[in-house]
Design a protein around this motif. Structure first.
Motif, mmCIF file in Angstrom:
data_model
loop_
_atom_site.group_PDB
_atom_site.id
_atom_site.type_symbol
_atom_site.label_atom_id
_atom_site.label_comp_id
_atom_site.label_asym_id
_atom_site.label_seq_id
_atom_site.Cartn_x
_atom_site.Cartn_y
_atom_site.Cartn_z
ATOM 1 N N GLN A 213 0.835 -1.195 0.000
ATOM 2 C CA GLN A 213 0.000 0.000 0.000
ATOM 3 C C GLN A 213 0.871 1.247 0.000
ATOM 4 O O GLN A 213 1.299 1.746 1.036
ATOM 5 N N ARG A 214 1.143 1.783 -1.172
ATOM 6 C CA ARG A 214 2.036 2.930 -1.298
ATOM 7 C C ARG A 214 1.500 4.181 -0.604
ATOM 8 O O ARG A 214 2.272 5.047 -0.193
ATOM 9 N N THR A 215 0.189 4.296 -0.507
ATOM 10 C CA THR A 215 -0.392 5.496 0.106
ATOM 11 C C THR A 215 -0.053 5.604 1.586
ATOM 12 O O THR A 215 -0.172 6.684 2.166
ATOM 13 N N TYR A 216 0.374 4.500 2.201
ATOM 14 C CA TYR A 216 0.709 4.537 3.627
ATOM 15 C C TYR A 216 1.848 5.519 3.911
ATOM 16 O O TYR A 216 1.976 6.031 5.020
ATOM 17 N N VAL A 217 2.684 5.774 2.877
ATOM 18 C CA VAL A 217 3.791 6.714 3.061
ATOM 19 C C VAL A 217 3.259 8.097 3.441
ATOM 20 O O VAL A 217 3.886 8.846 4.201
ATOM 21 N N LEU A 218 2.099 8.455 2.911
ATOM 22 C CA LEU A 218 1.529 9.789 3.124
ATOM 23 C C LEU A 218 0.452 9.824 4.198
ATOM 24 O O LEU A 218 0.038 10.917 4.608
ATOM 25 N N THR A 219 -0.029 8.692 4.658
ATOM 26 C CA THR A 219 -1.169 8.683 5.581
ATOM 27 C C THR A 219 -0.896 8.054 6.926
ATOM 28 O O THR A 219 -1.711 8.189 7.830
ATOM 29 N N LYS A 220 0.234 7.353 7.097
ATOM 30 C CA LYS A 220 0.486 6.653 8.356
ATOM 31 C C LYS A 220 1.913 6.871 8.827
ATOM 32 O O LYS A 220 2.798 7.204 8.042
ATOM 33 N N THR A 221 2.108 6.692 10.135
ATOM 34 C CA THR A 221 3.465 6.676 10.671
ATOM 35 C C THR A 221 4.017 5.275 10.481
ATOM 36 O O THR A 221 3.391 4.303 10.866
ATOM 37 N N LEU A 222 5.184 5.161 9.865
ATOM 38 C CA LEU A 222 5.736 3.855 9.507
ATOM 39 C C LEU A 222 7.043 3.580 10.246
ATOM 40 O O LEU A 222 7.735 4.501 10.675
ATOM 41 N N SER A 223 7.356 2.308 10.372
ATOM 42 C CA SER A 223 8.594 1.903 11.024
ATOM 43 C C SER A 223 9.787 2.219 10.129
ATOM 44 O O SER A 223 9.638 2.478 8.931
ATOM 45 N N GLY A 224 10.971 2.167 10.740
ATOM 46 C CA GLY A 224 12.183 2.467 9.983
ATOM 47 C C GLY A 224 12.450 1.493 8.859
ATOM 48 O O GLY A 224 13.157 1.805 7.904
ATOM 49 N N ILE A 225 11.869 0.301 8.917
ATOM 50 C CA ILE A 225 12.044 -0.705 7.870
ATOM 51 C C ILE A 225 10.987 -0.543 6.786
ATOM 52 O O ILE A 225 11.269 -0.646 5.590
ATOM 53 N N LEU A 227 9.181 2.143 5.883
ATOM 54 C CA LEU A 227 9.229 3.383 5.093
ATOM 55 C C LEU A 227 10.131 3.265 3.867
ATOM 56 O O LEU A 227 9.703 3.578 2.751
ATOM 57 N N PRO A 228 11.397 2.803 3.980
ATOM 58 C CA PRO A 228 12.244 2.678 2.780
ATOM 59 C C PRO A 228 11.669 1.704 1.750
ATOM 60 O O PRO A 228 11.820 1.917 0.543
ATOM 61 N N THR A 229 10.997 0.651 2.229
ATOM 62 C CA THR A 229 10.420 -0.331 1.300
ATOM 63 C C THR A 229 9.357 0.307 0.420
ATOM 64 O O THR A 229 9.348 0.125 -0.809
ATOM 65 N N LEU A 230 8.443 1.071 1.038
ATOM 66 C CA LEU A 230 7.367 1.700 0.268
ATOM 67 C C LEU A 230 7.896 2.826 -0.617
ATOM 68 O O LEU A 230 7.384 3.053 -1.713
ATOM 69 N N ARG A 231 8.916 3.520 -0.149
ATOM 70 C CA ARG A 231 9.506 4.562 -0.996
ATOM 71 C C ARG A 231 10.120 3.939 -2.249
ATOM 72 O O ARG A 231 10.046 4.508 -3.338
ATOM 73 N N HIS A 232 10.717 2.771 -2.089
ATOM 74 C CA HIS A 232 11.293 2.066 -3.237
ATOM 75 C C HIS A 232 10.204 1.668 -4.230
ATOM 76 O O HIS A 232 10.381 1.799 -5.453
ATOM 77 N N LEU A 233 9.044 1.195 -3.706
ATOM 78 C CA LEU A 233 7.940 0.802 -4.576
ATOM 79 C C LEU A 233 7.385 1.996 -5.353
ATOM 80 O O LEU A 233 6.883 1.855 -6.460
ATOM 81 N N MET A 234 7.491 3.192 -4.767
ATOM 82 C CA MET A 234 7.003 4.402 -5.434
ATOM 83 C C MET A 234 8.030 4.975 -6.407
ATOM 84 O O MET A 234 7.734 5.921 -7.134
#
Length: 241
Positions: A213-225, A227-234
Motif C-alpha cells: 500500500q504505497r499510500t501509507y507513506v503519506l497517511t500513516k506513521t511507519l517503522s524504519g524498515i 518506510l524505505p520499502t514503500l519509498r522504493h515501490l514508489m
C-alpha cells in the motif's frame, strides 16, 4: 505516591508452591518445595493479589471504585470529592483541598510503606506542568523519543504529513471522542462514494496487499524498515551524495 514492594503486600487466595533454588537445597530434602505465604514478583498471581488488597484498603477508607474505569476511586461528593488514580503501585491524588490530600496520604502510609513523590510531573509518557491557576499536559519528550528511535530527529516536520489533530490525543481527552466519531463518519462517506463510482463504471478496483500500500507513506506513521520499502515501490530515490 509510590507503594514500596507493592506485590509483597498482596494476599494469596490459593495455595502456591515453588521449587527450591540452587544453593538452598538440603541434603535429603531435595524433594521438598516451598509454600508461599506472600506473593513474589514475577508470580502470575502477584498483580491480581495486590490489586485485591489495594481495592479492599481503599474501600475501607470510604472510597468508591468507578464503574466505568476500575483504576479510578473517589471519596466524597461534588465540591468535596477526592480522586485517586491507580497504576499498579503508583497513586495519583487530586483535590482542591490540600488538607484532605494530606490526611489521605497519612492513612495510606499507615497501611503500606510508601514514598511521597510530591507534585505530579511525569506519568505514563505524559509530562505534567503545574503552575498557579493551570495545569499543562504535553507529550514532547515521548514524541522526541519516537523520532530518535527511528532516526527522524532532524527530519522536516511536514515531509510526511498526517491527518491533523489525530496524533497524541492522550493529552486532549476533550477531542478524542469527537475526532474518533468524525473519522468514522468520514470513512463511511468516502467508502460509499467510491462504491457508487465503481457501480457507474467510472473507476476500477484492483486488490493491493497491505505490504504494497504505497499510500501509507503519506497517511500513516511507519517503522524504519517499512518506510524505505514503500519509498522504493514508489520509485523514490535518495539523491544525496
Amino acid at each position: 505516591m509510590d507503594v514500596k514492594s507493592a506485590f509483597l503486600n498482596g494476599e494469596l487466595e490459593k495455595e502456591v508452591y515453588v521449587t527450591r533454588l540452587e544453593g538452598f537445597k538440603v541434603q535429603g530434602q531435595k524433594h521438598l518445595v516451598y509454600r508461599l505465604s506472600k506473593p513474589l514478583y514475577r508470580l502470575r498471581q502477584a498483580p491480581q493479589a495486590w490489586n485485591i488488597r489495594l481495592n479492599r484498603s481503599l474501600k475501607e477508607l470510604g472510597f468508591r471504585r468507578c464503574s466505568q474505569e476500575y483504576t479510578v476511586y473517589t471519596r466524597g461528593e461534588r465540591d468535596t470529592v477526592l480522586i485517586v488514580g491507580v497504576y499498579v503501585d503508583d497513586l495519583i491524588i487530586t483535590r482542591d483541598n490540600t488538607r484532605e490530600v494530606k490526611i489521605f496520604k497519612q492513612q495510606m502510609m499507615t497501611e503500606f510503606e510508601m514514598s511521597d513523590l510530591g507534585l505530579l510531573s511525569y506519568y505514563l509518557g505524559i509530562e505534567v506542568e503545574q503552575k498557579e491557576g493551570r495545569i499543562k499536559l504535553k507529550q514532547s519528550a515521548y514524541a522526541k523519543k519516537i523520532l530518535s528511535q527511528f532516526g527522524m530527529v532532524e527530519c522536516n516536520a511536514i515531509k510526511y504529513p498526517m491527518e491533523p489533530k489525530l496524533y497524541l490525543l492522550h493529552t486532549r481527552p476533550n477531542l478524542s471522542f469527537a475526532v474518533g466519531m468524525a473519522s468514522s463518519k468520514h470513512t463511511k462517506t468516502r467508502y460509499h462514494f467510491i462504491r457508487e463510482c465503481m457501480e457507474k463504471g467510472q473507476i476500477m478496483i484492483t486488490f493491493v496487499s497491505t505490504g504494497e500500500q504505497r499510500t501509507y507513506v503519506l497517511t500513516k506513521t511507519l517503522s524504519g524498515i517499512k518506510l524505505p520499502t514503500l519509498r522504493h515501490l514508489m520509485g523514490v530515490r535518495d539523491l544525496k551524495p
